[in-house]
Design a protein around this motif. Structure first.
Motif, PDB file in Angstrom:
ATOM      1  N   ILE A 126      30.220  39.937  55.569  1.00  0.00           N
ATOM      2  CA  ILE A 126      31.126  40.935  54.685  1.00  0.00           C
ATOM      3  C   ILE A 126      31.080  40.232  53.304  1.00  0.00           C
ATOM      4  O   ILE A 126      31.241  38.885  53.285  1.00  0.00           O
ATOM      5  CB  ILE A 126      32.406  40.958  55.187  1.00  0.00           C
ATOM      6  N   PHE A 127      30.855  41.084  52.168  1.00  0.00           N
ATOM      7  CA  PHE A 127      31.046  40.533  51.073  1.00  0.00           C
ATOM      8  C   PHE A 127      31.992  41.668  50.001  1.00  0.00           C
ATOM      9  O   PHE A 127      32.232  42.804  50.393  1.00  0.00           O
ATOM     10  CB  PHE A 127      29.598  40.461  50.381  1.00  0.00           C
ATOM     11  N   LYS A 128      32.337  41.016  49.070  1.00  0.00           N
ATOM     12  CA  LYS A 128      33.222  41.844  48.001  1.00  0.00           C
ATOM     13  C   LYS A 128      32.656  41.403  46.521  1.00  0.00           C
ATOM     14  O   LYS A 128      32.134  40.426  46.367  1.00  0.00           O
ATOM     15  CB  LYS A 128      34.594  41.425  48.085  1.00  0.00           C
ATOM     16  N   SER A 129      32.949  42.386  45.719  1.00  0.00           N
ATOM     17  CA  SER A 129      32.468  42.156  44.436  1.00  0.00           C
ATOM     18  C   SER A 129      33.282  43.241  43.430  1.00  0.00           C
ATOM     19  O   SER A 129      33.538  44.216  43.762  1.00  0.00           O
ATOM     20  CB  SER A 129      30.853  42.488  44.041  1.00  0.00           C
ATOM     21  N   SER A 130      33.597  42.731  42.124  1.00  0.00           N
ATOM     22  CA  SER A 130      34.105  43.584  41.156  1.00  0.00           C
ATOM     23  C   SER A 130      32.948  44.294  40.760  1.00  0.00           C
ATOM     24  O   SER A 130      31.878  44.273  40.957  1.00  0.00           O
ATOM     25  CB  SER A 130      34.835  42.693  40.120  1.00  0.00           C
TER      26      SER A 130
END
Lengths: 344, 264
Positions: free
Chosen positions: B167-171
């Motif tokens: 799982i990754f997040k990014s702006s």
């Protein structure tokens, strides 16, 4: 076994021709690296009379990497670059592209190989873009042409076609290699090599992407797609009582067992080991088709196997057209004899 | 929020043959269609439109007939469509294509999310998305199997790797490539199909995008296809002869020589 540690600034200029990019996910070394070393050795052997033979180097980026260095050297690498930083403990395509590019740009090899895994296929394009160089993906065959340029062969259009790709001028020539096509390099415990520790530039470790969580996949035995050796069973097996010999052979060869659709339909096997158009496409190092006629619906699932052996009592069976080696004979005679020979 | 989805027109796979003399692909009457994974990319863009009122722009680099994949996307609900087309682009490899598409993104300005399919079923390289992200200096999340969350500040995805899902997040801005598992593409509504019929597709050439023709197309491509050939249906392999024992013995010698019997 002594591994020399060398400082990156002390390395001779341009003494490496081929770089292999290894992959670490979840703290584990992805085994494709050994296949890539094997492929690199085949390429360097091709032109190998001169003593000034260039080296094969492997790059790893992550944390706590020295545990992997020895195995990489004994499988044929001359030098291993270990790029370590706390930030490399997470998967980040930008970090990996940047820190690997930094080493490659310094060492300027001719050729860079990586595995065509999901990560390899994501990071290598970013590195190629930084070099403004050519990249091919998921190749199944490599060789050097008359001018010493790398010919990168890959299937396309669902394997109906093979395309040979070259990158004539830009350097490095980069490619991702399909896993389980090349055999892993043989191990030689007496080999020694060099380790180069690399502390990456912090400017290469800036990214807005953040890894939140790793969810490892349950590894309950090798799936058919991951198996190195697969034995396929078809109608020619006859009755269920003959499955036992297949299981024995599978145990001896450390193989997984798959089946054609008719056998799955008849309940001999479950659907998750069905091989073919409406089942799995596999690419093992060795596939042994037992009593399989070779209908197209099945063979599309096995054409990526490196070596295909077919055993069928009908010499006209279409399977012999897609097999590298064929034995014409009855499974119930061939398999027991084979088991005996392998045991003895 | 602005989302740009790249789509590609590909030949129907079954109809591909190689001209044995010229060594080129014979595309009989191009039965072409949208790359299957791109439908899932469009659907992901439309979800951002549904949930966050994003503007969904769909674009393709191709010859004039590629227009049909754009109108298909408008029928699904995309807001506007661009055909990026110029003779100079013909023969572009992944690098040259990334140069063109990233120029387009800069031309559009203020794009928050770029979505592509994982790869197209003709070349099957999957390289253009990440190369484009590198040229634009933005994060790339490939093999996305789930868009977990998205808001005005960023998004969270699940990516599929062989050993693990991560799982990754990014702006924003960020580039995603997706596979079939990520969603079910919606069927165009009747209203959508009407809209598509009347839709205006903006055509942009190299000049409009400020692209130097020498930097793209065949001349701008570092890789070239040296040759292509149909996959051998008849391998011309070795069929042994003799008794069962003789045949098996011959086979085992070969397999041992190739290193397949190391486990014994």
């Amino acid at each position: 076994m002594p591994l020399t540690i060398t400082d990156i600034s002390k390395l001779p200029v341009r003494d490496e021709d081929i770089f292999v990019v290894g992959e670490i996910i979840g703290g584990e070394l992805e085994p494709t690296v050994f296949e890539l070393i094997g492929a690199a050795k085949d390429l360097t052997q091709a032109g190998q009379q001169d003593k000034n033979a260039k080296k094969i180097s492997v790059i790893l980026a992550g944390t706590a990497l020295d545990q992997f260095a020895e195995k990489i050297v004994t499988h044929g690498a001359d030098r291993v670059y270990l790029i370590e930083d706390e930030k490399l403990g997470q998967v980040n395509d930008e970090f990996l592209a940047n820190v690997i590019y930094d080493v490659l740009a310094l060492r300027t090899p001719e050729i860079v190989l990586a595995g065509a895994t999901h990560l390899g296929r994501s990071v290598m394009p970013r590195i190629a873009a930084k070099f403004k160089t050519g990249l091919s993906a998921d190749v199944t065959s490599l060789c050097l042409n008359g001018e010493g340029i790398l010919e990168q062969t890959k299937p396309a259009f669902k394997d109906l076609i093979q395309a040979v790709i070259i990158c004539a001028e830009k350097r490095p020539q980069m490619t991702t290699v399909r896993p389980r096509i090349f055999a892993p390099a043989a191990e030689d415990l007496s080999r020694d090599g060099e380790i180069v520790f690399v502390k990456p530039d912090q400017k290469s470790l800036a990214s807005r992407a953040i890894q939140l969580k790793v969810l490892p996949k349950a590894r309950s035995g090798k799936s058919l797609e991951e198996a190195d050796v697969v034995i396929g069973v078809g109608r020619g097996i006859g009755g269920r009582e003959n499955l036992k010999m297949i299981e024995e052979l599978a145990e001896l060869l450390e193989a997984e067992i798959g089946a054609t659709r008719p056998l799955v339909d008849d309940g001999y096997f479950s659907h998750d080991v069905q091989i073919g158009q409406s089942g799995k496409v596999i690419a093992p190092r060795l596939y042994i088709a037992c009593g399989i006629s070779g209908a197209l619906q099945h063979t599309v699932g096995i054409e990526r196997a490196k070596v295909i052996v077919a055993i069928n009592k009908d010499s006209q069976a279409p399977i012999f057209k897609v097999a590298h080696y064929g034995i014409v004979g009855d499974i119930t005679e061939v398999i027991p004899y084979m088991i005996n020979r392998l045991r003895g | 929020m602005r989302v740009c989805v790249f789509v590609k027109q590909v030949p129907a796979v079954e109809h591909v043959k190689v001209d044995p003399v010229k060594g080129t692909l014979i595309r009989d009457g191009c039965e072409c269609r949208i790359n299957p994974y791109d439908l899932h990319a469009v659907e992901l863009g439309l979800r951002l439109k549904d949930e966050l009122r994003a503007e969904v722009i769909v674009a393709t680099m191709g010859p004039p007939q590629a227009k049909s994949v754009l109108t298909d996307s408008i029928a699904m609900g995309a807001d506007s469509a661009y055909l990026i087309s110029d003779r100079a682009f013909a023969g572009s490899d992944a690098w040259a294509t990334s140069v063109v598409l990233s120029s387009f993104i800069r031309f559009l300005k203020d794009v928050d999310v770029i979505v592509c399919g994982n790869y197209s079923v003709d070349g099957e390289t999957g390289m253009v998305g990440p190369e484009m992200a590198q040229l634009l200096e933005i994060p790339s999340f490939t093999y996305v199997t789930e868009l977990i969350a998205a808001d005005n500040d960023g998004l969270t995805v699940r990516r599929n790797f062989e050993a693990a899902d991560i799982i990754f997040k990014s702006s924003y801005p960020v580039l995603l490539t997706v596979g079939k598992e990520v969603n079910e593409p919606r069927i165009p509504s009747f209203g959508g199909m009407l809209k598509a019929k009347n839709a205006e597709v903006t055509v942009l050439d190299a000049a409009a995008l400020g692209i130097d023709p020498a930097a793209v197309g065949i001349d701008g491509s570092p890789t070239k296809v040296a040759r292509i050939f149909e996959n051998q249906r008849d391998l011309g392999g070795t069929v042994f002869s003799g008794s069962t024992e003789e045949q098996v013995d011959q086979l085992l010698v070969i397999l041992e020589g190739q290193g397949h019997l190391k486990c014994l």
